[in-house]
Design an enzyme around this catalytic site. Structure first.
Site, PDB file in Angstrom:
ATOM      1  N   ASP A  20       0.855  -1.189   0.000  1.00  0.00           N
ATOM      2  CA  ASP A  20       0.000   0.000   0.000  1.00  0.00           C
ATOM      3  C   ASP A  20       0.886   1.232   0.000  1.00  0.00           C
ATOM      4  OD1 ASP A  20      -2.906  -0.949   0.534  1.00  0.00           O
ATOM      5  OD2 ASP A  20      -1.741  -2.049   2.030  1.00  0.00           O
ATOM      6  N   ARG A  42       3.792   2.692   3.239  1.00  0.00           N
ATOM      7  CA  ARG A  42       4.549   1.591   3.827  1.00  0.00           C
ATOM      8  C   ARG A  42       6.048   1.868   3.701  1.00  0.00           C
ATOM      9  NH1 ARG A  42       0.191   1.185   5.719  1.00  0.00           N
ATOM     10  NH2 ARG A  42      -1.371  -0.371   5.157  1.00  0.00           N
ATOM     11  N   HIS A  51     -11.599   1.042  -3.519  1.00  0.00           N
ATOM     12  CA  HIS A  51     -12.032  -0.306  -3.169  1.00  0.00           C
ATOM     13  C   HIS A  51     -13.410  -0.496  -3.783  1.00  0.00           C
ATOM     14  CE1 HIS A  51      -9.493   1.419   0.065  1.00  0.00           C
ATOM     15  NE2 HIS A  51      -9.016   0.204   0.242  1.00  0.00           N
ATOM     16  N   HIS A  94     -11.852  -2.666   8.530  1.00  0.00           N
ATOM     17  CA  HIS A  94     -10.815  -3.332   9.314  1.00  0.00           C
ATOM     18  C   HIS A  94     -11.386  -3.835  10.638  1.00  0.00           C
ATOM     19  CE1 HIS A  94      -8.438  -0.716   6.637  1.00  0.00           C
ATOM     20  NE2 HIS A  94      -7.502  -1.638   6.731  1.00  0.00           N
ATOM     21  N   ASP A  97      -9.402  -7.156  -0.887  1.00  0.00           N
ATOM     22  CA  ASP A  97      -8.830  -6.477   0.265  1.00  0.00           C
ATOM     23  C   ASP A  97      -8.438  -7.573   1.259  1.00  0.00           C
ATOM     24  OD1 ASP A  97      -7.961  -4.439   1.894  1.00  0.00           O
ATOM     25  OD2 ASP A  97      -9.855  -3.347   1.911  1.00  0.00           O
TER      26      ASP A  97
END
Length: 511
Positions: free
Chosen positions: A76, A84, A178, A190, A259
């Site tokens: 990501d 990241r 997404h 999440h 995802d």
């Protein structure tokens, strides 16, 4: 422990197909033995998270490709709040909300190209970005400033521009995310399974638009959302053939990536293993397992990364053996992934341009909103952090604002807040008592785009410390939101944004 299980040509064929659709996360900055074994047995590749990044990431990538030359190595890298490669100190690249505000497609393309060049240097060939969600809900807890904005056409324009920048060399693939659109949700996938309850026509007219633009720009992969659309069935979009069928109906013939299957929306509903089977049945091609370090359902064991992989692999093997999962469908998905991986391997020998990056700070200064006089002159700053930070997506290792302000002034901070959001005002009372006389107060917020506890806190601060400066790193409130406090709207929580903000506040030499 070895992952090897194939004992015959038939077994090997099935294992190749199963491994060929799996993209796990793993612990550490070196290649684990179990992962090396899995790569030898056809694993599609890996996904890097902040914990995997070091000065030796390119060496890690090379060790992965020593076992599988055409391995997909993904991460990501959105710019702005989510990074990241720069997770230790925050991103030095403009974020989507900043780019959307500046509204310069050449700048968005340049950002995409810079992301690709940085990824390529680290051995990464798949970037999970850009975010194609239209953030129509200001209270959205997971997208917010990760989106280019709330206008579908503007978001579409910048998504396409960023895709072109990322994919220009052919060595790095982009992933628009997404689908079918996470921009109008009220919860974080999440942590839960969000529901998109708006009209189907609104979804298709507004939230599909950036994905249409990404497809027209040639995006190689698209990531699904773990959200439920009641009009299209009870299953999350990732596991829903109706939703993924709509993506194919838009003309997308690339790789559909899930995802992360370790997110609560899947793990706490059907489970990562059954979710993997259902995702392939629904039409997905590549299964992202996720980050074992932040996985809320993980065992906490030292080999939790291996366990997460085995959970998905073994569920797929069992589903093929029982006839629940069609082997030919699995083979077709693995073949699509392998084809893209091979193209990226060949193109990887032609590195993206290594030309000097732009002056990103100068490029995004117009996106930094200033309300009132934000300059403060005292030698000490008290940094009060009221941000919610509810999403694992950000996964920052440290706070960029602390570092940025400390570079200019003596910095003080209250004790770390561990209480849940409903105790924010109680925490505020305690924190304000810590401020010494002769100290400027800077308040970090990220949820003042809508009424709520952070706005309530600012009202209290306005009474007690009307000289405070508010730094908002989230969605910008509507113009009718009135506050007596001076405010900076940074439109990102990043190293780049924090440096600009700190320079604005500390623009004059302390008295």
């Amino acid at each position: 422990m070895s992952t090897a299980i194939a004992t015959s040509a038939t077994d090997r064929d099935v294992l190749d197909a199963v491994n060929g659709v799996i993209l796990p996360g793993f612990f550490g900055t070196e290649l684990p033995l179990w992962l090396a074994d899995a790569l030898d047995e056809g694993l599609a590749g890996v996904v890097y998270f902040g914990q995997n990044i070091s000065e030796h990431t390119a060496t890690l990538s090379a060790s992965i490709r020593a076992h599988r030359p055409n391995a997909v190595i993904a991460t990501d890298e959105e710019g702005g709040t989510v990074t990241r490669l720069e997770s230790v100190h925050g991103s030095s690249i403009p974020g989507p909300a900043q780019l959307g505000w500046v509204d310069d497609t050449e700048l968005s393309t340049a950002v995409g190209a810079a992301i690709a060049a940085r990824a390529h240097r680290a051995g990464i060939n798949l970037v999970f970005g850009p975010v194609a969600d239209v953030n129509t809900n200001p209270a959205n807890p997971v997208i917010g400033v990760r989106s280019f904005g709330s206008d579908a056409q503007a978001v579409a324009t910048h998504v396409a521009a960023t895709v072109r920048g990322i994919q220009n060399s052919g060595a790095v693939a982009a992933c628009a995310k997404h689908f079918p659109g996470h921009g109008d949700t009220h919860s974080d996938s999440h942590l839960a399974l969000p529901e998109l309850g708006i009209e189907v026509g609104e979804i298709e007219d507004i939230h599909f638009e950036p994905f249409r633009a990404a497809i027209a720009a040639g995006v190689r992969t698209i990531m699904t959302a773990h959200i439920r659309v009641p009009a299209w069935g009870e299953a999350p979009a990732t596991l829903n053939p109706v939703v993924l069928g709509k993506l194919r109906a838009l003309g997308f013939d690339g790789i559909i990536v899930t995802d992360a299957l370790d997110m609560a929306a899947i793990r706490e509903s059907v489970g990562a293993g059954p979710g993997a089977v259902a995702a392939i049945q629904a039409g997905a091609d590549l299964l992202c397992i996720g980050n074992p370090r932040t996985n809320l359902g993980s065992s906490g064991d030292a080999d939790a990364d291996h366990q997460d992989y085995l959970e998905v692999r073994d569920a797929l093997l069992a589903a093929v053996a029982s006839g629940e999962l069609d082997l030919d469908q699995l083979r077709r998905a693995a073949a699509r992934v392998s084809s893209l991986a091979t193209e990226l391997e060949v193109a990887g020998t032609r590195a993206p341009s290594d030309e000097a990056e732009r002056d990103w700070a100068a490029s995004v200064v117009p996106a930094i909103g200033i309300h009132g006089n934000v300059v403060r002159r005292r030698s000490r700053i008290f940094l009060l952090d009221l941000r919610a930070r509810a999403t694992i997506a950000v996964a920052a290792e440290s706070d960029a604002f602390r570092r940025a302000f400390a570079a200019h002034r003596e910095l003080e901070m209250p004790p770390t807040r561990s209480a849940p959001p409903h105790d924010l005002l109680e925490y505020l009372d305690t924190a304000l008592l810590e401020i010494r006389a002769g100290t400027d107060l800077v308040v970090l917020v990220d949820r003042i785009g809508v009424p709520g506890i952070q706005r309530d806190a600012l009202e209290q601060i306005a009474v007690l410390r009307p000289d405070a400066v508010v730094v908002n790193v989230g969605v910008v409130p509507a113009p009718e939101y009135l506050s007596d406090l001076d405010r900076i709207d940074a439109r990102a929580s990043s190293a780049l944004a924090s440096d600009i903000v700190a320079e604005l506040v500390c623009a004059e030499v302390p008295a």
